[in-house]
Design an enzyme around this catalytic site. Sequence first.
Site, short mmCIF file in Angstrom:
data_model
loop_
_atom_site.label_atom_id
_atom_site.label_comp_id
_atom_site.label_asym_id
_atom_site.label_seq_id
_atom_site.Cartn_x
_atom_site.Cartn_y
_atom_site.Cartn_z
N HIS A 102 12.13 10.49 37.13
CA HIS A 102 13.10 11.19 38.40
C HIS A 102 14.16 10.50 38.43
O HIS A 102 13.82 9.54 38.10
CB HIS A 102 11.75 10.68 39.60
CG HIS A 102 11.16 11.29 39.77
ND1 HIS A 102 9.43 10.94 38.95
CD2 HIS A 102 10.37 11.94 40.91
CE1 HIS A 102 8.45 11.78 39.59
NE2 HIS A 102 9.13 12.95 40.25
N ASP A 105 13.95 6.97 39.50
CA ASP A 105 12.89 5.85 38.73
C ASP A 105 13.91 5.18 37.77
O ASP A 105 13.75 3.86 37.67
CB ASP A 105 11.56 7.08 37.71
CG ASP A 105 10.91 7.29 38.36
OD1 ASP A 105 10.46 7.83 39.30
OD2 ASP A 105 11.13 8.36 37.46
N GLU A 269 -0.95 20.55 36.44
CA GLU A 269 -1.40 19.64 36.59
C GLU A 269 -2.91 19.21 36.31
O GLU A 269 -2.72 19.67 37.45
CB GLU A 269 -0.70 18.57 37.33
CG GLU A 269 -1.01 16.60 37.20
CD GLU A 269 -0.39 16.25 38.33
OE1 GLU A 269 1.47 16.04 38.28
OE2 GLU A 269 -1.09 15.14 38.49
N HIS A 272 -4.22 18.28 40.12
CA HIS A 272 -3.37 19.00 41.71
C HIS A 272 -4.20 20.26 41.86
O HIS A 272 -4.75 20.46 42.33
CB HIS A 272 -2.33 19.79 40.87
CG HIS A 272 -1.41 18.28 41.19
ND1 HIS A 272 -0.01 18.74 40.74
CD2 HIS A 272 -0.62 16.94 41.28
CE1 HIS A 272 0.78 17.25 41.31
NE2 HIS A 272 -0.34 15.93 41.10
N ASP A 340 0.71 12.29 33.17
CA ASP A 340 1.53 11.98 34.48
C ASP A 340 0.37 10.98 35.07
O ASP A 340 -0.58 11.52 35.90
CB ASP A 340 2.33 13.27 35.46
CG ASP A 340 2.46 12.72 36.95
OD1 ASP A 340 2.07 11.59 37.21
OD2 ASP A 340 2.80 13.94 37.36
#
Length: 437
Positions: A102, A105, A269, A272, A340
């Site tokens: 990101h 980050d 993901e 998720h 992730d």
Amino acid sequence: MTTEAFPDVQKITYQGIDGDRPLGFRRYDPERMIAGKSMRDHLRFASCYWHTMRNPLADPFGLGTSQTPWDDGTPSVENACRRVGVFFEFLEKIDIDFFCFHDRDIAPEGDDVAESERNLEAVVDTIESEMKSSGRRLLWGTACLFTHQRYASGAGTSPLVDVYCHAAAQTKAALEATHRLGGEGYVFWGGREGYGSLINTDMKRERRNLARLLHMAVDHKHRIGFKGQFYIEPKPKEPTTHQYDADAATCLNFLREFDLLEHFKLNIETNHAWLAGHTMEHELETAMDAGALGSIDANMGVWTNGWDTDNFPTDPILGAQIMRCVLKMGGFTTGGMNFDAKRRRESFQPLDLFHSHVAGMDAMAHGLEIAAKIEADGGIDRFIEARYASWDGDLGRRIAEGGSSLGELRDLAAAAGEPDLPSGRQEMLEGMFNRFL
Ligand code: XLS
Ligand code: NI
Ligand code: NI
């Protein structure tokens, strides 16, 4: 490599299933060929900057525990650039080719938009030179439109147009940074794009505005000549009560409704999928059936608590289920397997960054081996094909092509009487799957 943050770790290599080095791959043998491709090219592993470099391992009840001796704790650009060196040392030692980030980050937010852009550019300079000397590649970039207080009520779905402008500014800069670094993709995860309650929310307007932001991103992509793939990452809740990109089917509907489908694929993901009450396979297949399976955020949750805990995916059966889908779609193109995932709060030593990635890589490589054997055997696929064989006959084909009517089918049913039902054999097939573990 400019740093020596992990002096006790050598480059990690394959040691085989019986190897007794604590840090060595037991399943992941990067150059080993499976089904016509090296494991490395099948799996396209990525490490993510936010968990690997920036996650302090805090939780709602306790402070961060992660030990990062290279980090002076300040929000300076200098500190940010030093972290980049550590990250590339990590990537080289763990033998991972790709990374994801990101904007926030990698670089600190400044006092205003222009300063934030300058900070980002300075860190991107450092990343660019590290990429050049190490041969590492960018899988995807993204903008963090959820941490700052201004996004409390949404970014692309904010009730306030001024907040929306900030979201646009960040998207523009993150997209340009991704382009500059030769990113293979760009992800939109709408952390705050949803609602806490409908009592204060104009859902119709919010979804429309979000679609507009994505259209403007598509325009900008073409303007700057970025060739990477755009992805949406579905998630049903957390941090909001309801997120608009709830699951794969919901995202596909959103993209279709607002004429965006040709420009986007999905980044699926595991944790998720589970939060949405689905299996990972269900989400992958839903995306694949629409020609929209792009990339994977590899992690897993804990079935018994139902949170987005982002555990490393250390379950080879999950790996096999995932890799069967990837093989069926013919492999990744722009996408890959991005961890992730974060270490547990108790796994706070720098060494745990390696252990966690090794365990995840081995489980996914093991999954690839299993999936390739299942596909080569072909028994499960043959069963499914045979199960639907009646649809390949004249009648089945005519119905599928729209050449029949309720009246005709009624007469056929009346003439033929009760059909002979074959067994679904679920347990037999589960046994066939298990044979290859
Ligand atoms: C959070 C998401 C996030 C995206 C990138 O739950 O998984 O990490 O992958 O913004
Ligand atoms: Ni997540
Ligand atoms: Ni993710």
